[in-house]
Scaffold this motif. Structure first.
Motif, PDB file in Angstrom:
ATOM      1  N   VAL A  54       0.864  -1.187   0.000  1.00 61.30           N
ATOM      2  CA  VAL A  54       0.000   0.000   0.000  1.00 61.30           C
ATOM      3  C   VAL A  54       0.896   1.231   0.000  1.00 61.30           C
ATOM      4  O   VAL A  54       1.617   1.485   0.960  1.00 61.30           O
ATOM      5  N   GLN A  55       0.868   1.957  -1.094  1.00 61.20           N
ATOM      6  CA  GLN A  55       1.716   3.147  -1.230  1.00 61.20           C
ATOM      7  C   GLN A  55       0.841   4.377  -1.460  1.00 61.20           C
ATOM      8  O   GLN A  55       0.165   4.489  -2.467  1.00 61.20           O
ATOM      9  N   PRO A  65       6.125  17.855   0.866  1.00 63.36           N
ATOM     10  CA  PRO A  65       5.549  16.506   0.729  1.00 63.36           C
ATOM     11  C   PRO A  65       5.636  15.883  -0.659  1.00 63.36           C
ATOM     12  O   PRO A  65       5.647  14.665  -0.793  1.00 63.36           O
ATOM     13  N   SER A  66       5.698  16.693  -1.707  1.00 63.23           N
ATOM     14  CA  SER A  66       5.723  16.136  -3.058  1.00 63.23           C
ATOM     15  C   SER A  66       7.129  15.725  -3.503  1.00 63.23           C
ATOM     16  O   SER A  66       7.279  15.087  -4.550  1.00 63.23           O
ATOM     17  N   PHE A  67       8.154  16.049  -2.705  1.00 62.72           N
ATOM     18  CA  PHE A  67       9.529  15.805  -3.137  1.00 62.72           C
ATOM     19  C   PHE A  67       9.798  14.326  -3.416  1.00 62.72           C
ATOM     20  O   PHE A  67      10.459  13.975  -4.393  1.00 62.72           O
ATOM     21  N   ALA A  68       9.299  13.450  -2.560  1.00 62.41           N
ATOM     22  CA  ALA A  68       9.615  12.018  -2.671  1.00 62.41           C
ATOM     23  C   ALA A  68       8.948  11.352  -3.862  1.00 62.41           C
ATOM     24  O   ALA A  68       9.329  10.239  -4.260  1.00 62.41           O
ATOM     25  N   ARG A  69       7.981  12.019  -4.454  1.00 58.68           N
ATOM     26  CA  ARG A  69       7.128  11.403  -5.482  1.00 58.68           C
ATOM     27  C   ARG A  69       7.919  10.836  -6.668  1.00 58.68           C
ATOM     28  O   ARG A  69       7.679   9.705  -7.101  1.00 58.68           O
ATOM     29  N   GLU A  70       8.857  11.615  -7.197  1.00 59.13           N
ATOM     30  CA  GLU A  70       9.580  11.202  -8.404  1.00 59.13           C
ATOM     31  C   GLU A  70      10.420   9.944  -8.173  1.00 59.13           C
ATOM     32  O   GLU A  70      10.403   9.012  -8.974  1.00 59.13           O
ATOM     33  N   ALA A  71      11.176   9.931  -7.079  1.00 61.56           N
ATOM     34  CA  ALA A  71      12.029   8.773  -6.796  1.00 61.56           C
ATOM     35  C   ALA A  71      11.191   7.529  -6.523  1.00 61.56           C
ATOM     36  O   ALA A  71      11.533   6.422  -6.963  1.00 61.56           O
ATOM     37  N   LEU A  72      10.075   7.698  -5.808  1.00 64.91           N
ATOM     38  CA  LEU A  72       9.203   6.569  -5.495  1.00 64.91           C
ATOM     39  C   LEU A  72       8.498   6.042  -6.738  1.00 64.91           C
ATOM     40  O   LEU A  72       8.175   4.859  -6.825  1.00 64.91           O
ATOM     41  N   ARG A  73       8.256   6.920  -7.695  1.00 64.09           N
ATOM     42  CA  ARG A  73       7.637   6.510  -8.958  1.00 64.09           C
ATOM     43  C   ARG A  73       8.654   5.777  -9.834  1.00 64.09           C
ATOM     44  O   ARG A  73       8.335   4.777 -10.481  1.00 64.09           O
ATOM     45  N   ALA A  74       9.889   6.272  -9.842  1.00 65.61           N
ATOM     46  CA  ALA A  74      10.927   5.677 -10.691  1.00 65.61           C
ATOM     47  C   ALA A  74      11.346   4.296 -10.195  1.00 65.61           C
ATOM     48  O   ALA A  74      11.694   3.412 -10.987  1.00 65.61           O
ATOM     49  N   PHE A  75      11.321   4.112  -8.875  1.00 66.62           N
ATOM     50  CA  PHE A  75      11.639   2.791  -8.309  1.00 66.62           C
ATOM     51  C   PHE A  75      10.571   2.510  -7.263  1.00 66.62           C
ATOM     52  O   PHE A  75      10.698   2.843  -6.093  1.00 66.62           O
ATOM     53  N   VAL A  77       7.237   0.078  -5.464  1.00 62.86           N
ATOM     54  CA  VAL A  77       7.186  -1.131  -4.647  1.00 62.86           C
ATOM     55  C   VAL A  77       7.336  -2.394  -5.500  1.00 62.86           C
ATOM     56  O   VAL A  77       7.967  -3.379  -5.072  1.00 62.86           O
ATOM     57  N   ASN A  78       6.795  -2.381  -6.717  1.00 58.65           N
ATOM     58  CA  ASN A  78       6.929  -3.558  -7.587  1.00 58.65           C
ATOM     59  C   ASN A  78       8.385  -3.778  -7.990  1.00 58.65           C
ATOM     60  O   ASN A  78       8.864  -4.921  -8.028  1.00 58.65           O
ATOM     61  N   ALA A  79       9.083  -2.680  -8.272  1.00 57.74           N
ATOM     62  CA  ALA A  79      10.509  -2.784  -8.600  1.00 57.74           C
ATOM     63  C   ALA A  79      11.298  -3.291  -7.399  1.00 57.74           C
ATOM     64  O   ALA A  79      12.243  -4.078  -7.551  1.00 57.74           O
ATOM     65  N   VAL A  81      10.147  -5.283  -4.956  1.00 55.97           N
ATOM     66  CA  VAL A  81       9.870  -6.717  -4.801  1.00 55.97           C
ATOM     67  C   VAL A  81      10.675  -7.520  -5.827  1.00 55.97           C
ATOM     68  O   VAL A  81      11.298  -8.542  -5.482  1.00 55.97           O
ATOM     69  N   ASP A  82      10.697  -7.051  -7.064  1.00 55.52           N
ATOM     70  CA  ASP A  82      11.434  -7.756  -8.120  1.00 55.52           C
ATOM     71  C   ASP A  82      12.941  -7.768  -7.831  1.00 55.52           C
ATOM     72  O   ASP A  82      13.602  -8.791  -8.024  1.00 55.52           O
ATOM     73  N   PHE A  83      13.460  -6.638  -7.390  1.00 53.10           N
ATOM     74  CA  PHE A  83      14.895  -6.552  -7.099  1.00 53.10           C
ATOM     75  C   PHE A  83      15.277  -7.557  -6.021  1.00 53.10           C
ATOM     76  O   PHE A  83      16.253  -8.306  -6.159  1.00 53.10           O
ATOM     77  N   PHE A  84      14.515  -7.560  -4.929  1.00 54.37           N
ATOM     78  CA  PHE A  84      14.882  -8.450  -3.825  1.00 54.37           C
ATOM     79  C   PHE A  84      14.630  -9.920  -4.159  1.00 54.37           C
ATOM     80  O   PHE A  84      15.359 -10.800  -3.681  1.00 54.37           O
ATOM     81  N   LYS A  85      13.626 -10.201  -4.988  1.00 55.09           N
ATOM     82  CA  LYS A  85      13.455 -11.582  -5.454  1.00 55.09           C
ATOM     83  C   LYS A  85      14.679 -12.016  -6.258  1.00 55.09           C
ATOM     84  O   LYS A  85      15.164 -13.141  -6.103  1.00 55.09           O
ATOM     85  N   GLU A  86      15.150 -11.108  -7.098  1.00 53.90           N
ATOM     86  CA  GLU A  86      16.309 -11.402  -7.950  1.00 53.90           C
ATOM     87  C   GLU A  86      17.540 -11.755  -7.121  1.00 53.90           C
ATOM     88  O   GLU A  86      18.302 -12.658  -7.478  1.00 53.90           O
ATOM     89  N   ILE A  87      17.723 -11.069  -6.001  1.00 53.75           N
ATOM     90  CA  ILE A  87      18.942 -11.337  -5.209  1.00 53.75           C
ATOM     91  C   ILE A  87      18.700 -12.322  -4.059  1.00 53.75           C
ATOM     92  O   ILE A  87      19.609 -12.586  -3.275  1.00 53.75           O
ATOM     93  N   GLY A  88      17.456 -12.864  -3.968  1.00 49.56           N
ATOM     94  CA  GLY A  88      17.263 -13.973  -3.035  1.00 49.56           C
ATOM     95  C   GLY A  88      16.179 -13.842  -1.989  1.00 49.56           C
ATOM     96  O   GLY A  88      15.943 -14.783  -1.232  1.00 49.56           O
ATOM     97  N   ILE A  89      15.491 -12.707  -1.921  1.00 50.35           N
ATOM     98  CA  ILE A  89      14.467 -12.522  -0.888  1.00 50.35           C
ATOM     99  C   ILE A  89      13.090 -12.850  -1.444  1.00 50.35           C
ATOM    100  O   ILE A  89      12.585 -12.149  -2.335  1.00 50.35           O
TER     101      ILE A  89
END
Length: 400
Positions: A54-55, A65-75, A77-79, A81-89
């Motif tokens: 839930v994001q 408050p809007s500052f974090a938006r761009e970085a959170l959009r670029a990477f 929650v799905n990215a 999950v995929d990243f950590f699955k790739e390295i073993g989580i």
């Protein structure tokens, strides 16, 4: 020795290092503790709630408050999950709160360190950075490195035992960056009320509303822990950032507790009448059996200037109204927060007006980037601070 230097080997620093190394950059992490990632091990009570499905934008707090938006959009929650699955989580989903299926925070740290090693990242521990100059020279106690780029990911001031001692903020300030007052967040709230000695140890569901100068700011529901010093529990910690800011300004801060949020005042009053009339020999204190913790019921009765041993024939309607109001609108004057030693995260930090929200690069010094808690962004409970670490680390690591 040139290359990319990352100051801080916590979550955001390690993530930024991996992202930069995957782009074939020569990366060195300078960690001032004897081991990297110590704070990761303490997250989620040692189980590491590393993100949340839930994001929402209001899960991330900042003076901008809007500052974090761009970085959170670029990477997102799905990215993550995929990243950590790739390295073993493999993710374990608990109502949107994601943990490693191993149930161990150490798994998250270990896979990050394995990936850092695989991508060629060098990690130097016990590396105490004294200063950074505008020419991107990094000064340690006994040596100097000339960097092609620097990511300052040294954390804030929360939980200093794990390495967040505020030294990175001092370095940023010396470089000309404005630092918004660092304050404890996700932290317990203190009160001088004497009844907390009676209530210490009580855990109960409640709605917690924060008032600043008698104006309602926000509210949260959940399990509240009553302690000798005041208030704890997740809903209390969620509102603590705003309480800390207001207290720092010298404003009056009040928490209003509704200990029976599932009942209206009228329903509660009717229930108490029913319980007392059903057994006229029952005392006022006994009327709360099965409804409220005994210590909480006793304290509520005493705070209402009533006798716990009153019987039905002794209680006036006006007195019962006072008792109902006490339980539905229990006002607690907040005098302080607990210290950074008890805080999970820091509010405040490097002013986001001086940082590019897409790249995390300083607007003042070319080649200087930031990531993680050192920036004026802090998340609510539930994996949001680690998501900010991954997203901001990704932004800095891929753009440097």
């Amino acid at each position: 020795m040139s290359g990319i230097y990352i100051v801080g080997g916590g979550a955001s620093g390690l993530f930024a290092a991996i992202c930069a190394a995957r782009r074939n950059k020569k990366v060195t992490v300078l960690e001032h503790k004897d081991k990297p990632g110590k704070k990761i091990l303490a997250t989620g009570n040692g189980k590491c709630n590393y993100t949340n499905l839930v994001q929402k934008e209001d899960c991330y707090r900042s003076s901008n408050p809007s500052f974090a938006r761009e970085a959170l959009r670029a990477f997102n929650v799905n990215a993550t999950v995929d990243f950590f699955k790739e390295i073993g989580i493999y993710p374990l989903d608990r109502n949107g709160y994601l943990y490693p299926n191993s149930g161990q925070a150490s798994s998250v740290l270990e896979v990050l360190l394995l990936e850092a090693a695989r991508t060629g990242v060098t990690i130097e521990c016990n590396a105490h950075v004294q200063k950074i100059d505008k020419g991107l020279s990094v000064y340690l106690e006994d040596r100097k490195y000339q960097a092609d780029g620097i990511i300052l990911a040294a954390g804030g001031k929360a939980a200093p035992a794990h390495g967040s001692d505020g030294s990175g903020l001092s370095i940023a300030r010396e470089l000309g960056h404005n630092i918004l007052t660092p304050l404890p967040a996700l932290v317990q709230l203190k009160s001088g009320a004497k009844y907390f000695k009676i209530l210490s140890g009580v855990r109960t569901e409640a709605e917690v509303s924060l008032y600043i100068e008698n104006q309602r700011k926000t509210s949260e529901k959940g399990e509240v822990l009553l302690a000798e010093y005041g208030l704890s529990g997740i809903p209390v910690m969620q509102i603590s950032r705003y309480a800390a800011e207001a207290l720092n300004r010298g404003s009056k801060v009040t928490v209003v507790l509704d200990f029976l949020p599932f009942l209206t005042k009228e329903e509660l009053k009717e229930m108490l009448y029913y319980r007392l009339k059903r057994n006229v020999k029952e005392t006022l204190e006994e009327a709360f059996l099965g409804l409220l913790n005994k210590k909480l019921a006793y304290a509520a009765i005493k705070e209402s200037k009533l006798d716990p041993y009153y019987r039905i024939e002794d209680i006036k309607d006006s007195q019962l109204t006072i008792l109902v109001n006490q339980l539905k609108e229990w006002k607690v004057t907040i005098t302080d927060t607990h210290s950074f030693e008890h805080a999970q995260v820091m509010a405040g930090g490097i002013d986001t007006k001086e940082i590019n929200p897409v790249t995390m690069e300083s607007k003042l010094i070319k080649g200087l980037y930031f990531a993680g808690e050192i920036i004026d962004v802090d998340g609510t409970c539930g994996g949001y601070n680690l998501q900010w670490a991954w997203s901001s680390g990704h932004a800095a690591g891929t753009h440097i």
